[in-house]
Design a protein around this motif. Structure first.
Motif, PDB file in Angstrom:
ATOM      1  N   LEU A 128       0.831  -1.207   0.000  1.00 56.28           N
ATOM      2  CA  LEU A 128       0.000   0.000   0.000  1.00 56.28           C
ATOM      3  C   LEU A 128       0.860   1.250   0.000  1.00 56.28           C
ATOM      4  CD1 LEU A 128      -2.925  -0.773   2.492  1.00 56.28           C
ATOM      5  CD2 LEU A 128      -3.019  -0.704   0.003  1.00 56.28           C
ATOM      6  N   ALA A 129       1.927   1.239   0.797  1.00 59.95           N
ATOM      7  CA  ALA A 129       2.799   2.417   0.877  1.00 59.95           C
ATOM      8  C   ALA A 129       3.499   2.681  -0.459  1.00 59.95           C
ATOM      9  CB  ALA A 129       3.828   2.224   1.991  1.00 59.95           C
ATOM     10  N   LEU A 130       3.965   1.628  -1.109  1.00 59.96           N
ATOM     11  CA  LEU A 130       4.614   1.811  -2.412  1.00 59.96           C
ATOM     12  C   LEU A 130       3.647   2.395  -3.430  1.00 59.96           C
ATOM     13  CD1 LEU A 130       6.615  -1.535  -2.550  1.00 59.96           C
ATOM     14  CD2 LEU A 130       7.611   0.757  -2.448  1.00 59.96           C
ATOM     15  N   ASP A 131       2.393   1.958  -3.372  1.00 60.06           N
ATOM     16  CA  ASP A 131       1.403   2.494  -4.299  1.00 60.06           C
ATOM     17  C   ASP A 131       1.074   3.949  -3.984  1.00 60.06           C
ATOM     18  OD1 ASP A 131      -0.262   1.900  -6.568  1.00 60.06           O
ATOM     19  OD2 ASP A 131      -1.968   2.101  -5.236  1.00 60.06           O
ATOM     20  N   LEU A 132       1.011   4.280  -2.704  1.00 62.04           N
ATOM     21  CA  LEU A 132       0.706   5.659  -2.313  1.00 62.04           C
ATOM     22  C   LEU A 132       1.858   6.608  -2.597  1.00 62.04           C
ATOM     23  CD1 LEU A 132      -1.125   5.119   1.106  1.00 62.04           C
ATOM     24  CD2 LEU A 132      -2.123   6.040  -0.988  1.00 62.04           C
ATOM     25  N   SER A 133       3.079   6.083  -2.685  1.00 62.20           N
ATOM     26  CA  SER A 133       4.230   6.963  -2.884  1.00 62.20           C
ATOM     27  C   SER A 133       4.571   7.166  -4.357  1.00 62.20           C
ATOM     28  CB  SER A 133       5.457   6.410  -2.153  1.00 62.20           C
ATOM     29  OG  SER A 133       5.860   5.172  -2.719  1.00 62.20           O
ATOM     30  N   SER A 134       4.397   6.115  -5.183  1.00 61.89           N
ATOM     31  CA  SER A 134       4.811   6.261  -6.587  1.00 61.89           C
ATOM     32  C   SER A 134       3.928   5.488  -7.557  1.00 61.89           C
ATOM     33  CB  SER A 134       6.260   5.787  -6.763  1.00 61.89           C
ATOM     34  OG  SER A 134       6.386   4.409  -6.435  1.00 61.89           O
ATOM     35  N   GLY A 135       2.839   4.891  -7.086  1.00 64.04           N
ATOM     36  CA  GLY A 135       1.989   4.088  -7.951  1.00 64.04           C
ATOM     37  C   GLY A 135       0.673   4.763  -8.279  1.00 64.04           C
ATOM     38  N   THR A 136      -0.298   3.952  -8.665  1.00 64.08           N
ATOM     39  CA  THR A 136      -1.595   4.473  -9.089  1.00 64.08           C
ATOM     40  C   THR A 136      -2.299   5.235  -7.981  1.00 64.08           C
ATOM     41  OG1 THR A 136      -1.751   2.529 -10.518  1.00 64.08           O
ATOM     42  CG2 THR A 136      -3.742   3.830 -10.244  1.00 64.08           C
ATOM     43  N   GLY A 137      -2.055   4.854  -6.734  1.00 60.46           N
ATOM     44  CA  GLY A 137      -2.691   5.545  -5.606  1.00 60.46           C
ATOM     45  C   GLY A 137      -2.410   7.034  -5.582  1.00 60.46           C
ATOM     46  N   VAL A 138      -1.277   7.449  -6.145  1.00 62.29           N
ATOM     47  CA  VAL A 138      -0.942   8.880  -6.198  1.00 62.29           C
ATOM     48  C   VAL A 138      -1.992   9.648  -6.992  1.00 62.29           C
ATOM     49  CG1 VAL A 138       0.780  10.551  -7.014  1.00 62.29           C
ATOM     50  CG2 VAL A 138       1.523   8.389  -5.985  1.00 62.29           C
ATOM     51  N   LEU A 139      -2.605   9.003  -7.977  1.00 59.59           N
ATOM     52  CA  LEU A 139      -3.473   9.691  -8.931  1.00 59.59           C
ATOM     53  C   LEU A 139      -4.892   9.897  -8.436  1.00 59.59           C
ATOM     54  CD1 LEU A 139      -2.311   7.791 -12.146  1.00 59.59           C
ATOM     55  CD2 LEU A 139      -1.414   9.926 -11.200  1.00 59.59           C
ATOM     56  N   LEU A 140      -5.232   9.352  -7.281  1.00 56.29           N
ATOM     57  CA  LEU A 140      -6.571   9.569  -6.734  1.00 56.29           C
ATOM     58  C   LEU A 140      -6.736  11.025  -6.325  1.00 56.29           C
ATOM     59  CD1 LEU A 140      -6.741   6.328  -4.568  1.00 56.29           C
ATOM     60  CD2 LEU A 140      -8.107   6.806  -6.609  1.00 56.29           C
ATOM     61  N   ASP A 141      -7.966  11.442  -6.196  1.00 57.02           N
ATOM     62  CA  ASP A 141      -8.270  12.851  -5.908  1.00 57.02           C
ATOM     63  C   ASP A 141      -8.169  13.114  -4.406  1.00 57.02           C
ATOM     64  OD1 ASP A 141      -9.021  15.466  -6.236  1.00 57.02           O
ATOM     65  OD2 ASP A 141     -11.166  15.036  -6.457  1.00 57.02           O
ATOM     66  N   TRP A 142      -6.936  13.191  -3.931  1.00 57.94           N
ATOM     67  CA  TRP A 142      -6.690  13.318  -2.491  1.00 57.94           C
ATOM     68  C   TRP A 142      -6.942  14.739  -2.002  1.00 57.94           C
ATOM     69  CZ3 TRP A 142      -5.877   9.143   0.407  1.00 57.94           C
ATOM     70  CH2 TRP A 142      -5.406   7.986  -0.218  1.00 57.94           C
ATOM     71  N   PRO A 143      -7.522  14.889  -0.806  1.00 59.32           N
ATOM     72  CA  PRO A 143      -7.529  16.214  -0.175  1.00 59.32           C
ATOM     73  C   PRO A 143      -6.096  16.647   0.118  1.00 59.32           C
ATOM     74  CG  PRO A 143      -9.045  14.697   0.940  1.00 59.32           C
ATOM     75  CD  PRO A 143      -8.217  13.875   0.002  1.00 59.32           C
ATOM     76  N   PRO A 144      -5.852  17.935   0.240  1.00 55.96           N
ATOM     77  CA  PRO A 144      -4.485  18.408   0.492  1.00 55.96           C
ATOM     78  C   PRO A 144      -3.841  17.707   1.688  1.00 55.96           C
ATOM     79  CG  PRO A 144      -5.936  20.252   0.034  1.00 55.96           C
ATOM     80  CD  PRO A 144      -6.817  19.044   0.129  1.00 55.96           C
ATOM     81  N   GLU A 145      -2.662  17.214   1.504  1.00 56.36           N
ATOM     82  CA  GLU A 145      -1.812  16.617   2.535  1.00 56.36           C
ATOM     83  C   GLU A 145      -2.310  15.276   3.072  1.00 56.36           C
ATOM     84  OE1 GLU A 145       1.063  17.967   3.019  1.00 56.36           O
ATOM     85  OE2 GLU A 145       0.491  19.634   1.721  1.00 56.36           O
ATOM     86  N   ARG A 146      -3.482  14.787   2.626  1.00 56.83           N
ATOM     87  CA  ARG A 146      -3.989  13.550   3.220  1.00 56.83           C
ATOM     88  C   ARG A 146      -3.145  12.351   2.824  1.00 56.83           C
ATOM     89  NH1 ARG A 146      -5.321  11.619   7.663  1.00 56.83           N
ATOM     90  NH2 ARG A 146      -6.605   9.734   7.590  1.00 56.83           N
ATOM     91  N   ARG A 147      -2.743  12.262   1.562  1.00 57.80           N
ATOM     92  CA  ARG A 147      -1.916  11.133   1.136  1.00 57.80           C
ATOM     93  C   ARG A 147      -0.599  11.108   1.901  1.00 57.80           C
ATOM     94  NH1 ARG A 147       1.980  10.334  -2.950  1.00 57.80           N
ATOM     95  NH2 ARG A 147       1.696  12.486  -3.660  1.00 57.80           N
ATOM     96  N   ALA A 148       0.028  12.272   2.067  1.00 55.58           N
ATOM     97  CA  ALA A 148       1.280  12.348   2.821  1.00 55.58           C
ATOM     98  C   ALA A 148       1.070  11.927   4.269  1.00 55.58           C
ATOM     99  CB  ALA A 148       1.845  13.766   2.755  1.00 55.58           C
ATOM    100  N   ALA A 149      -0.078  12.300   4.838  1.00 54.16           N
ATOM    101  CA  ALA A 149      -0.363  11.922   6.222  1.00 54.16           C
ATOM    102  C   ALA A 149      -0.511  10.413   6.361  1.00 54.16           C
ATOM    103  CB  ALA A 149      -1.631  12.631   6.696  1.00 54.16           C
ATOM    104  N   LEU A 150      -1.186   9.771   5.397  1.00 54.15           N
ATOM    105  CA  LEU A 150      -1.334   8.319   5.468  1.00 54.15           C
ATOM    106  C   LEU A 150       0.012   7.622   5.295  1.00 54.15           C
ATOM    107  CD1 LEU A 150      -4.636   7.719   3.446  1.00 54.15           C
ATOM    108  CD2 LEU A 150      -4.335   7.841   5.928  1.00 54.15           C
ATOM    109  N   LEU A 151       0.851   8.145   4.396  1.00 49.13           N
ATOM    110  CA  LEU A 151       2.191   7.579   4.256  1.00 49.13           C
ATOM    111  C   LEU A 151       2.989   7.708   5.544  1.00 49.13           C
ATOM    112  CD1 LEU A 151       3.368   8.540   0.655  1.00 49.13           C
ATOM    113  CD2 LEU A 151       3.386   6.253   1.667  1.00 49.13           C
ATOM    114  N   ASP A 152       2.865   8.845   6.206  1.00 47.33           N
ATOM    115  CA  ASP A 152       3.570   9.025   7.478  1.00 47.33           C
ATOM    116  C   ASP A 152       3.090   8.012   8.518  1.00 47.33           C
ATOM    117  OD1 ASP A 152       5.121  11.069   6.513  1.00 47.33           O
ATOM    118  OD2 ASP A 152       3.805  12.671   7.244  1.00 47.33           O
ATOM    119  N   LEU A 153       1.781   7.785   8.567  1.00 50.06           N
ATOM    120  CA  LEU A 153       1.245   6.791   9.508  1.00 50.06           C
ATOM    121  C   LEU A 153       1.824   5.409   9.227  1.00 50.06           C
ATOM    122  CD1 LEU A 153      -2.560   7.739   9.744  1.00 50.06           C
ATOM    123  CD2 LEU A 153      -0.909   7.729  11.624  1.00 50.06           C
ATOM    124  N   LEU A 154       1.841   5.028   7.952  1.00 49.73           N
ATOM    125  CA  LEU A 154       2.399   3.725   7.606  1.00 49.73           C
ATOM    126  C   LEU A 154       3.893   3.664   7.911  1.00 49.73           C
ATOM    127  CD1 LEU A 154       0.628   3.017   4.183  1.00 49.73           C
ATOM    128  CD2 LEU A 154       0.369   1.702   6.295  1.00 49.73           C
TER     129      LEU A 154
END
Length: 606
Positions: free
Chosen positions: A292-318
């Protein structure tokens, strides 16, 4: 009315909807079979088929003016020789029909009449297409029933996705989910047995053989996964399976666009990651969270319509969770032979998705190794302004490997433009296409332009991304970094890369034996082996190849003996220099006739 039309009007035929209801009543528990039902047989009309342009004109004529009742459209379709094979054309033309406000109610009533009383696939397809534009909740049960006919499944699912995505997913699974292991869940979903959905969902196997990206998306939609997670917040088995479904949806080897099409992806990511601390720290769970982390950092997960900073916050949690000693220990342990590659992958890759640049780079390359337990690919992911290029514009296969894009310098920019294939459909370019870009140096800039997608069978050109310009010094520094970074590689892969580098530097090591370099990498079935393939054509070394259009392919498997990769690669290159590799490699491609003609044994598995 013609004589034929009068005869047809006097001969009542069963509506397809009524026919589907009868089939479902006769089916055990009212559940359709895998692959759905065939349409009832009909007598061939004998007309010559229409050309595509003739069929377009005929379908448009059938709707001009808009019929006020189903019988009129049936008659027009028969008169104009519109047949079952024109259903995609019907769907397309109905989707673009101009419908003034005063005609909306008439068109909706026509659509409802067609799906409830239509007796032919073209007429029912037209009704489904009209309700895809104008339908309401009362139309969902009818569309669901018609979707059990496999030739109508696609149109019905497309219409249902607008009206009721859960019903669309249930119909899709009922027809397309073919594995026995999925049938109990499909049964629970089709019969709306909500109490059985959760236990059947968590009983699903995790293997990609059972759950592709498309199946994962439909399971999540049909089971209303976010609601299940909210109703069972402490169920760690459900949490694990929710994470696995996200991983499968984003898998680049399947179709990563399934993740982008899943409307509840952000909700499920949020619940899985925020509750991940509840999961037991096992090797399986550590691999799932790292994926999941690899996808959120450089995969398809990056392309979802994330609220500001939310993707980075989830990566930090992981990142914080997987750095905890209990999780680090879980990821580092794998005593069984089938667990060791996965544990090694976690040790090598565990911190990669959390080492993000301080500011987004214009151009970056991330070599990402997928979970070896599921034989996920090794990709050289290209990111422009932090977004992965391949899934952004090409959803039919992963980015190419670092051996292809980096080891042979394909991404380097020179004065002469060079077209580079960035990705190929997993089933090959000839089947579903590939993605190309032209790279060139322009003074102090590197330009990526003239994007090209090959899409066999497509009548419409693929959308072309814009040209990108990068600072040349920064670009080449990033290429140099990526080409020399081997931290992602494991021993056998490194051995293979060193052998390949040696053969690029000294092609005579193979050509002296009338051989040419083929695919060289770690073994697919056994990643702890290096595999060297080469093509053999008699007379190649002398410049007079014999039947160059009929080469034989050989495969040499080199097990990792525990010594340094450098020493093993050196030994392999020395053997190639001293011994004809055809004497110790095995034939693995070409033709049986050619192999026997040249005195080689043809393997039973080739």
């Amino acid at each position: 009315m013609s004589v034929q039309e009068e005869r047809n009007a006097l001969t009542p035929r069963t509506a397809l909807y009524d026919h589907a209801l009868r089939l479902l009543r006769e089916s055990p528990d009212g559940v359709p079979p895998r692959r759905g039902y065939s349409l009832p047989r009909k007598t061939a009309t004998g007309e010559d088929p229409l050309s595509r342009e003739e069929a377009k004109r005929a379908v448009r004529e059938a709707f001009s003016p808009l019929p006020v009742d189903p019988v009129t459209l049936h008659r027009r379709f028969e008169r104009l020789s519109i047949q079952d094979r024109h259903k995609h054309l019907i769907t397309s033309i109905v989707a673009g029909l101009p419908l003034p406000v005063e005609q909306v109610d008439v068109a909706r009533a026509l659509g409802r009449g067609l799906i409830r009383t239509g007796t032919t696939a073209p007429a029912v397809t037209a009704g489904i297409a009209l309700l895809g534009r104008l339908g309401e909740s009362e139309d969902v049960p009818y569309l669901t029933v018609l979707g059990v006919f496999r030739v109508l499944t696609g149109p019905a699912v497309n219409a249902l996705e607008i009206l009721d995505r859960q019903s669309a997913a249930v119909v899709w699974l009922a027809v397309h989910a073919r594995c026995d292991e999925l049938q109990p869940l499909v049964h629970a979903l089709w019969t709306d047995n909500r109490q059985a959905v959760l236990p059947e969902l968590v009983a699903l196997p995790a293997s990609p053989r059972f759950v592709s990206s498309a199946v994962a998306r439909r399971i999540a939609e049909a089971s209303q996964l976010p609601d299940l997670l909210d109703h069972h917040p402490s169920d760690t088995d459900l949490l694990t399976h929710a994470g696995r479904l996200l991983v499968r949806m984003g898998c680049s080897r399947d179709d990563p666009t399934d993740l982008l099409a899943y409307r509840d992806a952000l909700r499920v990511y949020d619940r899985v990651v925020s509750r991940a601390g509840l999961l037991p720290p096992t090797l399986d769970n550590a691999a799932m969270l790292l994926s999941l982390a690899l996808d959120l950092s450089s995969g398809t997960g990056v392309l979802l319509d994330w609220p500001p900073e939310r993707r980075a916050a989830l990566l930090d949690l992981l990142g914080r969770l997987l750095a905890e000693p209990r999780w680090a220990a879980a990821g580092a342990t794998g005593d069984e032979a089938d667990q060791r590659p996965r544990a090694g992958w976690i040790r090598r890759t565990g911190r990669q998705p959390f080492k993000r640049p301080a500011m987004p780079d214009e151009f970056r390359i991330e070599v990402v190794v997928g979970d070896p337990a599921y034989r996920e690919p090794v990709e050289a992911r290209v990111l422009i302004h932090g977004r992965p290029v391949v899934p952004t514009v090409f959803g039919r296969g992963p980015a190419h490997s670092p051996e292809y894009l980096l080891d042979e310098g394909r991404l380097r920019a020179g004065a002469e433009p060079r077209e580079v294939q960035l990705a190929e459909a997993d089933c090959t370019e000839g089947c579903c296409g590939a993605l190309y870009v032209t790279i060139r140096r322009d003074a102090d800039q590197v330009v990526w332009e003239k994007w090209r997608q090959t899409m066999p069978g497509s009548r419409e050109p693929a959308p072309e991304p814009p040209a990108y310009r990068f600072d040349a010094s920064a670009y080449h520094a990033e290429i140099a970094r990526a080409e020399t970074d081997c931290t992602w590689s494991w021993r056998a892969r490194t051995i293979a890369r060193l052998i390949k580098a040696g053969l690029i530097e000294e092609p005579d090591l193979l050509s002296r034996w009338d051989a040419g370099r083929g695919w060289i990498s770690s073994g697919f079935d056994d990643p702890d082996t290096a595999v060297v393939t080469f093509w053999y054509v008699p007379g190649l070394a002398s410049g007079s190849p014999e039947r160059a259009d009929s080469p034989l392919q050989f495969r040499w498997v080199i097990p990792d003996d525990g010594t340094s990769p450098e020493a093993q690669a050196t030994a392999a290159l020395r053997r190639l220099a001293e011994e004809d590799p055809k004497s110790y490699a095995q034939v693995c491609g070409g033709s049986r006739e050619r192999a026997e003609e040249l005195g080689f044994s043809w393997p039973d598995s080739a």
